[in-house]
Design an enzyme around this catalytic site. Structure first.
Site, PDB file in Angstrom:
ATOM      1  N   ASN A 141       0.815  -1.220   0.000  1.00 14.55           N
ATOM      2  CA  ASN A 141       0.000   0.000   0.000  1.00 14.55           C
ATOM      3  C   ASN A 141       0.846   1.266   0.000  1.00 14.55           C
ATOM      4  O   ASN A 141       0.352   2.342   0.317  1.00 14.55           O
ATOM      5  CB  ASN A 141      -0.996  -0.019   1.173  1.00 14.55           C
ATOM      6  N   ARG A 163       3.404   7.283  11.333  1.00 20.71           N
ATOM      7  CA  ARG A 163       2.836   6.784  12.581  1.00 20.71           C
ATOM      8  C   ARG A 163       2.633   7.953  13.524  1.00 20.71           C
ATOM      9  O   ARG A 163       3.467   8.857  13.592  1.00 20.71           O
ATOM     10  CB  ARG A 163       3.758   5.743  13.241  1.00 20.71           C
ATOM     11  N   GLN A 186      -4.572   3.647  18.615  1.00 14.75           N
ATOM     12  CA  GLN A 186      -5.681   3.485  17.669  1.00 14.75           C
ATOM     13  C   GLN A 186      -6.598   2.372  18.145  1.00 14.75           C
ATOM     14  O   GLN A 186      -6.088   1.296  18.467  1.00 14.75           O
ATOM     15  CB  GLN A 186      -5.120   3.195  16.270  1.00 14.75           C
ATOM     16  N   HIS A 230      -7.258   6.142  10.240  1.00 14.14           N
ATOM     17  CA  HIS A 230      -6.143   5.486   9.532  1.00 14.14           C
ATOM     18  C   HIS A 230      -6.663   4.713   8.305  1.00 14.14           C
ATOM     19  O   HIS A 230      -7.024   3.544   8.412  1.00 14.14           O
ATOM     20  CB  HIS A 230      -5.440   4.544  10.516  1.00 14.14           C
TER      21      HIS A 230
END
Ligand code: NDP
Length: 405
Positions: A147, A285, A314, A333
């Protein structure tokens, strides 16, 4: 037979989709540097379908159960009473995603007596205590490159949307207004601006390539310098460190993994070195940026804007200051979990599982930890240590989702 424990994000609030906006995905032959796309023996899913949520199951159930393995999928990942915590004790393999990370702390690693392999269905394995994995001889692998391009597109979108003041202008339209001056008084062109990336790996380099046609001046810092022909082709200026680079930049984008060297890299001191009115985009991050320092820099006006899709922990608590700080364009995210990316990381996860279950070696470029040390991509891009500290807060701050009330 193995027990595979898989943690995925929840299905959409209105149920697992039965239709999609598009019928297919474009065919990508190889990644930009020539690396082969995932090569599982077969897939049991339709590319373009939602695979990353619990009902999507990464398209793995038929394959694993046909071979007699136990496959457990859950979104319940935080706290001592979570299903993840209970199922972990006899799991051989854990699959987790950075978007909805099942934090694999040293305490959890100690409980997981059978654990041999932790797969990241995506990129970025900082939710695993890598030091604990090294010491226990657990293999950590991720689907390198799956990704990276997805994220680079998100970064370009966020840079343009911050600098051009897109989101506040959209709010004006939604509110029924036509307040041109309100929209324009924070809106600039990126042309001629200096943009710098902290790390020029797969994402960072793709961001630079995509911004070149906007006639921006391109800067980077990285632990390893890019080949001279790439620097020349893109007209790059190299800096020895982020601290040396940021004073030259109108826009900074962070594309380095989270590990002890990068944790809290953007603190008050780093912000003080940035130009007044600079923009910062962080899709790497959350912990690379100091939570309170960025909120203060936006409030004081030192930073003109901040955007990104990564938080810590998260899911982010409802009262996380990044939700309400001024001039932010945050998303949850999502940059690496487009439907396009899901097809690649689901196939890559299956490839890694096939290798593990058949006793074949996992591709070197997928390895982060193997044989008691950093290996493959991990040896190149990470340092030893643990970046999971504080992750237990994810349990205390589960977000009550208004869509699911
Ligand atoms: P790569 O491994 O291709 O690139 C990482 C780069 O970071 C490497 O060039 C590495 O340097 C560099 N780096 C590591 N430490 C430092 C440091 N201390 N200072 C400067 N540079 C450093 O990975 P990707 O580009 O594909 O992904 C990068 C990160 O982006 C991931 O680790 C993940 O955290 C995040 N990500 C986020 C996603 C999202 O959905 N938001 C999805 C995918 C990734 P070198 O190898 O030269 O030592």
């Amino acid at each position: 037979m193995a027990k595979i424990l898989c943690v995925l994000y929840e299905d959409p609030a209105d149920g697992y989709p039965t239709t999609y906006p598009r019928d297919d995905l474009p065919k990508i032959e190889r990644y930009p540097d020539g690396q082969a796309l995932p090569t599982p023996r077969a897939i049991d899913f339709q590319p373009g379908h939602l695979l990353g949520s619990v009902s999507g199951e990464l398209g793995l159930r038929r394959f694993l159960e046909a071979a007699g393995h136990q496959f457990v999928v859950t979104a319940d990942k935080d706290g001592l009473d979570s299903r993840f915590e209970h199922e972990l004790v006899d799991a051989d393999v854990v699959i987790s995603q950075p978007f909805w990370p099942a934090y694999l702390t040293a305490e959890r690693v100690a409980k997981a007596k059978n654990l041999k392999l932790a797969i990241t269905a995506g990129i970025g394995s900082d939710h695993v205590d890598l030091q604990a994995a090294i010491e226990r001889g657990i293999t950590v692998a991720e689907v390198t490159y799956c990704n990276s391009i997805s994220v680079s597109e998100h970064v370009v979108m966020m840079i343009l949307s911050l600098v051009r003041n897109y989101l506040p202008s959209w709010e004006v339209v939604k509110a029924g207004g036509w307040d041109i001056a309100d929209c324009a008084s924070r809106s600039y062109d990126v042309e001629g601006m200096h943009v710098g990336t902290v790390a020029a790996g797969r994402i960072g380099s793709a961001v630079l390539r995509r911004l070149k046609p906007f006639d921006m001046h391109l800067h980077y810092t990285d632990r390893h310098r890019l080949p001279p022909e790439v620097e020349q082709e893109l007209g790059l200026t190299f800096h020895e460190s982020a601290a040396e680079m940021v004073p030259h930049c109108d826009v900074v984008t962070i594309n380095a993994p989270l590990h002890p060297e990068t944790e809290n890299l953007f603190d008050d001191a780093m912000f003080a070195r940035m130009k007044r009115g600079a923009y910062l985009v962080n899709t790497a991050r959350g912990k690379v940026v100091n939570r309170d320092a960025v909120a203060a820099a936006l409030k004081s006006g030192h930073l003109a804007g901040y955007a990104g899709d990564v938080w810590f922990p998260q899911p982010a608590p409802r009262d996380h200051p990044w939700r309400t700080m001024p001039h932010q364009g945050m998303t949850p995210h999502i940059s690496g979990t487009s439907l396009s990316a899901q097809a690649r990381y689901a196939a890559g996860t299956r490839e890694i599982l096939e290798c593990f279950l058949e006793g074949r070696p996992i591709r070197e470029e997928y390895l982060i930890v193997h044989g008691g040390h950093l290996a493959g991509a991990g040896a190149h891009s990470y340092s030893e240590g643990d970046a999971t500290k504080g992750s237990e807060e994810a349990a205390r701050f589960q977000v009550p989702n208004p869509l699911r009330a």
